[in-house]
Scaffold this motif. Structure first.
Motif, PDB file in Angstrom:
ATOM      1  N   ARG A   1      54.005 -17.268  -4.446  1.00 40.47           N
ATOM      2  CA  ARG A   1      54.450 -18.461  -3.702  1.00 40.47           C
ATOM      3  C   ARG A   1      54.219 -18.300  -2.198  1.00 40.47           C
ATOM      4  NH1 ARG A   1      60.334 -20.053  -5.852  1.00 40.47           N
ATOM      5  NH2 ARG A   1      60.787 -17.954  -5.167  1.00 40.47           N
TER       6      ARG A   1
ATOM      7  N   CYS B   1      59.851 -28.617  -0.739  1.00 43.23           N
ATOM      8  CA  CYS B   1      59.124 -29.868  -0.474  1.00 43.23           C
ATOM      9  C   CYS B   1      60.029 -30.809   0.319  1.00 43.23           C
ATOM     10  CB  CYS B   1      58.709 -30.516  -1.800  1.00 43.23           C
ATOM     11  SG  CYS B   1      57.887 -32.119  -1.589  1.00 43.23           S
TER      12      CYS B   1
ATOM     13  N   TYR C   1      59.365 -24.883  -4.214  1.00 39.99           N
ATOM     14  CA  TYR C   1      58.052 -24.733  -4.809  1.00 39.99           C
ATOM     15  C   TYR C   1      58.096 -23.648  -5.883  1.00 39.99           C
ATOM     16  CZ  TYR C   1      56.446 -27.412  -0.769  1.00 39.99           C
ATOM     17  OH  TYR C   1      56.264 -28.376   0.168  1.00 39.99           O
TER      18      TYR C   1
ATOM     19  N   GLU D   1      52.432 -24.734  -9.232  1.00 38.57           N
ATOM     20  CA  GLU D   1      52.539 -26.132  -8.821  1.00 38.57           C
ATOM     21  C   GLU D   1      51.419 -26.447  -7.826  1.00 38.57           C
ATOM     22  OE1 GLU D   1      57.169 -27.487  -9.227  1.00 38.57           O
ATOM     23  OE2 GLU D   1      56.526 -26.634  -7.317  1.00 38.57           O
TER      24      GLU D   1
ATOM     25  N   LEU E   1      50.080 -28.136  -4.501  1.00 34.94           N
ATOM     26  CA  LEU E   1      50.542 -28.602  -3.194  1.00 34.94           C
ATOM     27  C   LEU E   1      49.377 -29.242  -2.449  1.00 34.94           C
ATOM     28  CD1 LEU E   1      52.653 -25.526  -2.063  1.00 34.94           C
ATOM     29  CD2 LEU E   1      53.272 -27.354  -3.634  1.00 34.94           C
TER      30      LEU E   1
ATOM     31  N   HIS F   1      54.570 -31.282  -2.354  1.00 26.77           N
ATOM     32  CA  HIS F   1      54.052 -31.453  -3.708  1.00 26.77           C
ATOM     33  C   HIS F   1      52.952 -32.513  -3.672  1.00 26.77           C
ATOM     34  CE1 HIS F   1      57.995 -29.749  -5.360  1.00 26.77           C
ATOM     35  NE2 HIS F   1      57.044 -28.954  -5.806  1.00 26.77           N
TER      36      HIS F   1
END
Length: 370
Positions: free
Chosen positions: A308, A318, A325, A329, A331, A342
């Protein structure tokens, strides 16, 4: 008559908007300080978060040192919260006064929503001498100048301490962090204890990237799972869209109402003997102007790894949906200001607003960015 209908429609619209906002409970993630655990459902910080943001029995508070405190019932005392794992429903506790064995002697979880995962039985002795020939670790915070307290979980340790100069205190079940396959000769019992909870059950929701919450109805309280990956827009993005579209629509109705009122006044003046010229100009409705899809897609995307790691380490939440986060995911970054969001959240925002939701600067189109 037309004016009355317009006013009625306007009031109905205002009522619907206000009802939507009033019935929506905003439960933001909180913490006692920067290095303390993040607090969200089923936990809540007293005096900081609404009652509906937590589940009964999961109230936390911040002490004078900004440490997170959990107060257990049955006079078990107050424990510092060292960490919380929402996906596995586990919480690590210790003593804010650095004498965890003192709290363990009176620990009673029967009236709390928590229970231990692994238990280890320890037998405590109060000895009038300090043993130097036997490799035993004393419990310093329970010992004094003329006596020493020991704890052992092995039969050999018990046999060594069953002496005339040692008095049996008792045996306690300690909720340890992992199962012991071998008995421990002695321990000072200073390590964190590990507890879990069965209700509310949110493991399935958390494993899918969602967030559990409490939905209050007239007669019941229902646990719901929101913001699951792939199930639609995050709740924060939905609120942003509602607000972004609702405010201009409300301004449009206000302008329309003023326009109608102006036309009625102008009609009445023309009906009078004395001619008057109305200078009323109808306000123009405010429209949202967002960015087109090619421009939005030109902003770089990043798939978050297990570490991360972000360009700005402190930006781990976010700003639109207020969710942390998670690995894997997607971004999206606005190149001009380097603010991250996001991808789903910022795409919906930029379709309605041509500015960054954090700094409000209007991003420029950067075609060809990888």
């Amino acid at each position: 008559m037309e004016l009355q209908k317009t006013i009625a429609l306007f009031l109905l619209f205002c009522y619907l908007i206000s009802s939507t906002v009033a019935n929506t409970e905003f439960c933001f993630t909180s913490a006692c300080s920067k290095n303390e655990p993040l607090i969200r459902f089923p936990f809540r910080l007293r005096n900081f978060q609404s009652v509906d943001c937590g589940y009964p029995g999961f109230n936390l508070l911040c002490d004078a040192s900004n440490e997170t405190i959990l107060r257990l019932p049955n006079k078990s005392g107050e424990f510092t919260v060292q960490a919380i794992n929402y996906s596995t429903q586990e919480i690590w506790l210790n003593d804010p006064k650095d004498c965890l064995p003192q709290l363990l002697l009176k620990l009673n979880l029967s009236a709390s929503p928590f229970s231990g995962i692994y238990y280890q039985d320890y037998t405590l002795f109060n000895c009038s001498v300090f043993y130097t020939m036997i490799k035993l670790n004393p419990i310093a915070c329970l010992s004094g100048l003329n006596y020493t307290v020991y704890a052992t979980s092995s039969m050999r340790g018990v046999s060594l301490l069953e002496r005339p100069e040692c008095k049996l205190i008792g045996t306690i079940a300690v909720p340890v962090q992992w199962p012991f396959y071998e008995q421990v000769m002695s321990s000072d019992l200073s390590g964190d204890i590990l507890l879990t909870w069965a209700n509310p059950y949110c493991k399935m929701c958390e494993s899918r990237g969602g967030r559990c919450g409490l939905k209050r109805t007239m007669y019941t309280r229902e646990i719901i799972c929101e913001n699951v990956r792939g199930s639609g827009f995050p709740k924060g993005a939905q609120y942003a869209i509602i607000v972004g579209a609702g405010v201009p629509a409300m301004l449009f109705f206000v302008g329309l109402l003023c326009f109608v009122c102006g036309r009625i006044r102008s009609y009445r003046r023309r009906a009078e003997p004395v001619l008057e010229f109305s200078s009323t100009v109808a306000p123009q409705p405010i429209e949202l102007v967002g960015l087109d899809e090619p421009t939005i897609e030109s902003y770089p995307k990043t798939i978050l790894g297990e570490s991360r790691r972000l360009p700005k380490p402190d930006d781990n939440i976010c700003p639109i949906c207020l969710s942390e986060y998670q690995p894997k995911e997607t971004l999206r970054t606005i190149p001009e200001c380097q603010h991250c969001f996001h991808a789903d959240c910022i795409d919906e925002w930029l379709r309605l607003n041509a500015s960054c939701p954090v700094c409000r600067n209007s991003p420029k189109c950067v075609h060809g960015t990888v």
